[in-house]
Design an enzyme around this catalytic site. Structure first.
Site, PDB file in Angstrom:
ATOM      1  CE1 TYR A   9       6.958   3.925   4.410  1.00  0.00           C
ATOM      2  CE2 TYR A   9       6.635   5.512   2.648  1.00  0.00           C
ATOM      3  CZ  TYR A   9       7.460   4.888   3.557  1.00  0.00           C
ATOM      4  OH  TYR A   9       8.788   5.226   3.631  1.00  0.00           O
ATOM      5  CD  GLU A  41       7.991   4.145  11.316  1.00  0.00           C
ATOM      6  OE1 GLU A  41       8.925   4.898  10.965  1.00  0.00           O
ATOM      7  OE2 GLU A  41       7.609   3.176  10.623  1.00  0.00           O
TER       8      GLU A  41
END
Length: 364
Positions: A288, A295
């Site tokens: 994660y 991103e």
């Protein structure tokens, strides 16, 4: 000579939950009991047999946070049990305003729970209520429960197949083409990723409708965040579609989802695989943060492109300039992205702790 009588105090033991305070007063054969709460101070006075024999005992406690004035109590031959409700559901660091604990006060270890254990107890109560509520419509409409489970099973199955296709396709291309596969990932994978991420909007709708027990906000943070990256950063900028960062974003997303969705599928049919459960609550710990980092790299790489193309720029009055670049919005989004990482990471970590604590309890 004036002789001042010493105030006698009984032994008092306390524990708490998120909504209540429990007090146990060690006083037997109680008479003339007087308990009240005023100005957030509980006052107790009674005659009975305590640590100093048969006498009149009294004490007062000024609570750390506001409580409701209504007090419930129950006297037995051995003690007086008092329950005080908190004004707000919260966990207190201590019982009283004064930091130094009164000498007559001690924890009630028979009822003592730390905050995480109290949350688990509360969740178990909610689950019992939810099980009853879920069973109620099934008593009259047996097909209701079947439709709900069938819908959730099919949703998770479709998402699992979609992300499995993405993961296998990217893995095979990586072995065959090596680093060259980095630069055309978007053109070969984007259509399936579009489909899966549009479908993922259901993960916000499902908890909002009460179909699943997860929170709406963590799901919304993930779905909105991914769709900004997919549709705004990658989908609207051709210059971004040939960058290697697309590969890492898509690959990390798919690695998480090919574990998460089959876990939910099995849960729909009341089944569990221990290895899959462990992966579901553990694999996100490295993946994660890495996904959010990938991103963030994509957002940073897109900033000069938005400045140059003026895409999505906000028109301004002539006195202030021609337009405000969309890159400023993305810079703010970067900050929110890492804030969302903190919120979701904390949420997932609590889920993991509750899950494995519950399994340990069942094992014992």
């Amino acid at each position: 000579l004036r002789v001042e009588m010493q105030t006698l105090t009984p032994h008092v033991y306390w524990a708490q939950r998120h909504s209540e305070i429990y007090l146990r007063v060690e006083l037997s054969d109680v008479q003339n009991l007087d308990i009240s709460v005023q100005d957030n101070i509980l006052r107790f006075r009674a005659q009975g047999h305590g640590a100093k024999g048969d006498n009149e005992y009294e004490f007062s406690l000024e609570f750390l946070e506001p409580v409701k004035p209504e007090v419930t109590h129950r006297s037995t031959q051995r003690q007086v049990n008092i329950t005080v409700k908190k004004q707000e559901h919260s966990w207190w660091d201590r019982l009283t305003v004064q930091e130094r604990k009164p000498l007559f006060l001690a924890p009630d270890f028979d009822r003592w729970l730390d905050e995480s254990d109290a949350e688990m107890e509360l969740r178990e109560k909610e689950e019992r209520i939810n099980r009853y509520l879920n069973q109620t419509p099934a008593l009259f409409f047996p097909e209701f429960l079947g439709l709900k489970k069938g819908y959730l099973f099919m949703y998770n199955l479709v998402q699992f197949l979609g992300f499995s296709w993405i993961f296998v396709n990217m893995t095979v291309r990586l072995f065959i083409l090596g680093q060259d596969s980095f630069y055309d990932t978007f053109h070969t994978i984007a259509d399936m990723m579009y489909f899966c991420q549009i479908l993922a909007v259901a993960e916000v709708v499902n908890p909002a409708l009460g179909l699943v027990k997860t929170g709406v906000m963590p799901a919304m943070i993930q779905v909105v965040g991914r769709n900004v990256i997919l549709f705004v950063i990658f989908g609207s900028l051709e210059e971004m579609q040939n960058k290697a960062v697309v590969f890492f974003v898509f690959y990390l997303w798919s690695m998480i989802e090919i574990v998460r969705y089959p876990y939910y599928m099995l849960a729909c049919i009341d089944n569990e695989w221990k290895l899959l459960t462990w992966l579901r609550y553990s694999i996100w710990i490295p993946l994660y943060p890495l996904g959010v980092l990938a991103e963030a790299v994509a957002v940073i790489q897109s900033l000069p492109i938005f400045d140059e193309t003026r895409l999505y720029s906000i028109p301004l009055p002539k006195a202030l300039g021609q337009s405000l670049s969309f890159s400023y919005t993305l810079q703010l989004y970067l900050v929110l992205m890492f804030l969302g990482l903190f919120i979701n990471f904390r949420h997932l970590f609590k889920q993991r702790m509750r899950r494995f604590r519950a399994k340990k309890r069942k094992a014992h």
